[in-house]
Design a protein around this motif. Structure first.
Motif, short mmCIF file in Angstrom:
data_model
loop_
_atom_site.label_atom_id
_atom_site.label_comp_id
_atom_site.label_asym_id
_atom_site.label_seq_id
_atom_site.Cartn_x
_atom_site.Cartn_y
_atom_site.Cartn_z
N GLN A 1 -38.69 -28.58 38.57
CA GLN A 1 -37.56 -28.03 37.82
C GLN A 1 -36.86 -26.95 38.65
O GLN A 1 -35.64 -26.86 38.65
CB GLN A 1 -38.06 -27.46 36.49
CG GLN A 1 -38.56 -28.55 35.55
CD GLN A 1 -39.25 -28.02 34.31
OE1 GLN A 1 -39.45 -26.82 34.14
NE2 GLN A 1 -39.64 -28.93 33.43
N ALA A 2 -37.62 -26.18 39.39
CA ALA A 2 -37.05 -25.09 40.19
C ALA A 2 -36.18 -25.59 41.34
O ALA A 2 -35.34 -24.83 41.85
CB ALA A 2 -38.17 -24.22 40.76
N ALA B 1 -41.23 -25.06 35.54
CA ALA B 1 -40.74 -23.81 36.10
C ALA B 1 -41.77 -22.70 35.92
O ALA B 1 -42.36 -22.54 34.85
CB ALA B 1 -39.42 -23.42 35.44
N GLU C 1 -41.61 -19.67 35.43
CA GLU C 1 -41.32 -18.63 34.44
C GLU C 1 -41.72 -19.03 33.03
O GLU C 1 -41.78 -18.17 32.13
CB GLU C 1 -39.82 -18.31 34.46
CG GLU C 1 -39.33 -17.68 35.75
CD GLU C 1 -39.32 -18.64 36.94
OE1 GLU C 1 -39.51 -18.16 38.09
OE2 GLU C 1 -39.16 -19.87 36.73
N HIS D 1 -46.04 -24.98 38.11
CA HIS D 1 -45.62 -24.67 39.49
C HIS D 1 -46.34 -23.46 40.07
O HIS D 1 -46.60 -23.41 41.28
CB HIS D 1 -44.10 -24.46 39.53
CG HIS D 1 -43.49 -24.70 40.87
ND1 HIS D 1 -42.17 -25.03 41.03
CD2 HIS D 1 -44.00 -24.69 42.12
CE1 HIS D 1 -41.90 -25.20 42.32
NE2 HIS D 1 -42.99 -24.99 43.00
N TRP E 1 -42.28 -16.33 39.47
CA TRP E 1 -42.03 -15.94 40.87
C TRP E 1 -41.74 -14.46 41.00
O TRP E 1 -42.17 -13.81 41.96
CB TRP E 1 -40.89 -16.77 41.46
CG TRP E 1 -41.17 -18.24 41.53
CD1 TRP E 1 -40.40 -19.24 41.01
CD2 TRP E 1 -42.28 -18.89 42.15
NE1 TRP E 1 -40.97 -20.47 41.26
CE2 TRP E 1 -42.13 -20.28 41.96
CE3 TRP E 1 -43.41 -18.44 42.84
CZ2 TRP E 1 -43.04 -21.22 42.43
CZ3 TRP E 1 -44.32 -19.37 43.32
CH2 TRP E 1 -44.13 -20.74 43.12
#
Length: 286
Positions: free
Chosen positions: A49-50, A78, A80, A109, A114
Motif C-alpha cells: 500500500q505504501a 500500511a 501506520e 509492513h 514509519w
C-alpha cells in the motif's frame, strides 16, 4: 530453472522463491514491468500500500496473459494502520485497488509506523488488532496466507504468543554484508519462511571489491552472486527492478557458491546504503 522453484508456507500454500519487487516503480509504469517480468517467467510479484502502485500492479496481473491461479501476488498493510477496523478496510481496499478477487499473501509492513520507527513503543496491541483482521481475511478467502515484515524477535513473540494464526513469513532486510542470522533462525524455528528484500543492498554493494572478486570468480554479476547467496541460505529473495535486462539476469542464478565462499560472504560487513539511509529500514534503527 530457478524462477520455477517454490517453497511451501506453513498452511501448504506454495510460493515462488524469486519475486519481482516493485518499490519505487511508479504506478503508471509498473503494469508494464509486471507484464514483462511475467513474460520472462516470474510468477511472484510484490507490492505494498505504501508504494502507491497497487493499481498498476493489479492491471499488470490481470493483463499479463497468465492465469491468475498461476501467479503469486503479495502486498503489505500500511505501517501506520494499527487497529482492527483500519486493517479490515485496508485489506478490502487493496483488493479493490488491484482489481483482484484474492491476495496470495498479505503482510504487516512494519511493527511500527514509519514515523515512530526509532521509538520504544512496539505497538503490540495495534499489531494484534491488525492481525485479527488478517486472520478473518484468511478465513474468508480474501487472502491465502498472512505474514509480517521488518519484525524483530519481540514483535514476532507478540503474535506467536497471542494470535490464533501464527505468522507464516517474515520479510526482512537481508543481503551479503548485513544478514541477521539470529532473526532468520528464530523465524524458521517458529515455522516461518523468511524473504529477503534489498538483496543487492539498494545498489551500494556493487562497489564492494571483495564481493566483486567473488562474482568474477563465478563469471557472474554482483547482483547475481548476491541473489544466489540469499537462495543458498534457504531464503526467498525479492530483487526490485523495472529493467527487463536486469529482470532476466537476476533470475539467471543457476550456479552454486562453494561452502568456503559462502562462509567468506557471511563474514563480510557492508551496511552503506547511501541516499537510501534516510529510509527507516536502512537507518539501523529497530
Amino acid at each position: 530453472m530457478t524462477l520455477k522453484d517454490t517453497a511451501t508456507l506453513p498452511n501448504g500454500v506454495t510460493i515462488p522463491k524469486i519475486a519481482l519487487g516493485t518499490w519505487m516503480i511508479e504506478d503508471d509504469k509498473v503494469a508494464e514491468a509486471v507484464k514483462t517480468a511475467v513474460g520472462l517467467g516470474y510468477r511472484h510479484i510484490d507490492t505494498a500500500q505504501a508504494y502507491g502502485n497497487e493499481r498498476g500492479v493489479g492491471e499488470g496481473i490481470r493483463n499479463c496473459g497468465v492465469a491468475r491461479g498461476d501467479l503469486f501476488v503479495q502486498t503489505k498493510l500500511a505501517a501506520e494502520i494499527k487497529d482492527y477496523e483500519g486493517a479490515k478496510a485496508a485489506i478490502d481496499g487493496s483488493l479493490a485497488t488491484m482489481g483482484l478477487d484474492y491476495i496470495d499473501l498479505m503482510i504487516i509492513h512494519s511493527p511500527k509506523p514509519w514515523a515512530d520507527y526509532a521509538g520504544a513503543d512496539r505497538f503490540f496491541e495495534g499489531n494484534l488488532a491488525a492481525w485479527k483482521a488478517f486472520e478473518e481475511a484468511l478465513d474468508a478467502g480474501k487472502v491465502r496466507a498472512i505474514g509480517v515484515s521488518n519484525f524483530q524477535k519481540a514483535d514476532l513473540d507478540n503474535l506467536l504468543q497471542n494470535a490464533r494464526v501464527k505468522p507464516m513469513i517474515n520479510q526482512i532486510l537481508a543481503h551479503v554484508g548485513n544478514t541477521p542470522f539470529a532473526l532468520i533462525d528464530y523465524a524458521r524455528e517458529n515455522g516461518m519462511l523468511v524473504e529477503a528484500y534489498s538483496p543487492i543492498a539498494h545498489g551500494k554493494i556493487l562497489d564492494n571489491p571483495e564481493i566483486g572478486a567473488l562474482a568474477t570468480k563465478y563469471d557472474v554479476s554482483i547482483p547475481q552472486l548476491c541473489i544466489r547467496y540469499i537462495l543458498q541460505l534457504g531464503l526467498l529473495v525479492l530483487p526490485k527492478t523495472a529493467n527487463p535486462a536486469h529482470m532476466k539476469t537476476n533470475a539467471d542464478v543457476d550456479f552454486v557458491i562453494s561452502d568456503a565462499d559462502m562462509t567468506a560472504l557471511k563474514a563480510i560487513t557492508a551496511k552503506d546504503y547511501g541516499d537510501a539511509s534516510v529510509f527507516p529500514v536502512y537507518s539501523g534503527a529497530e
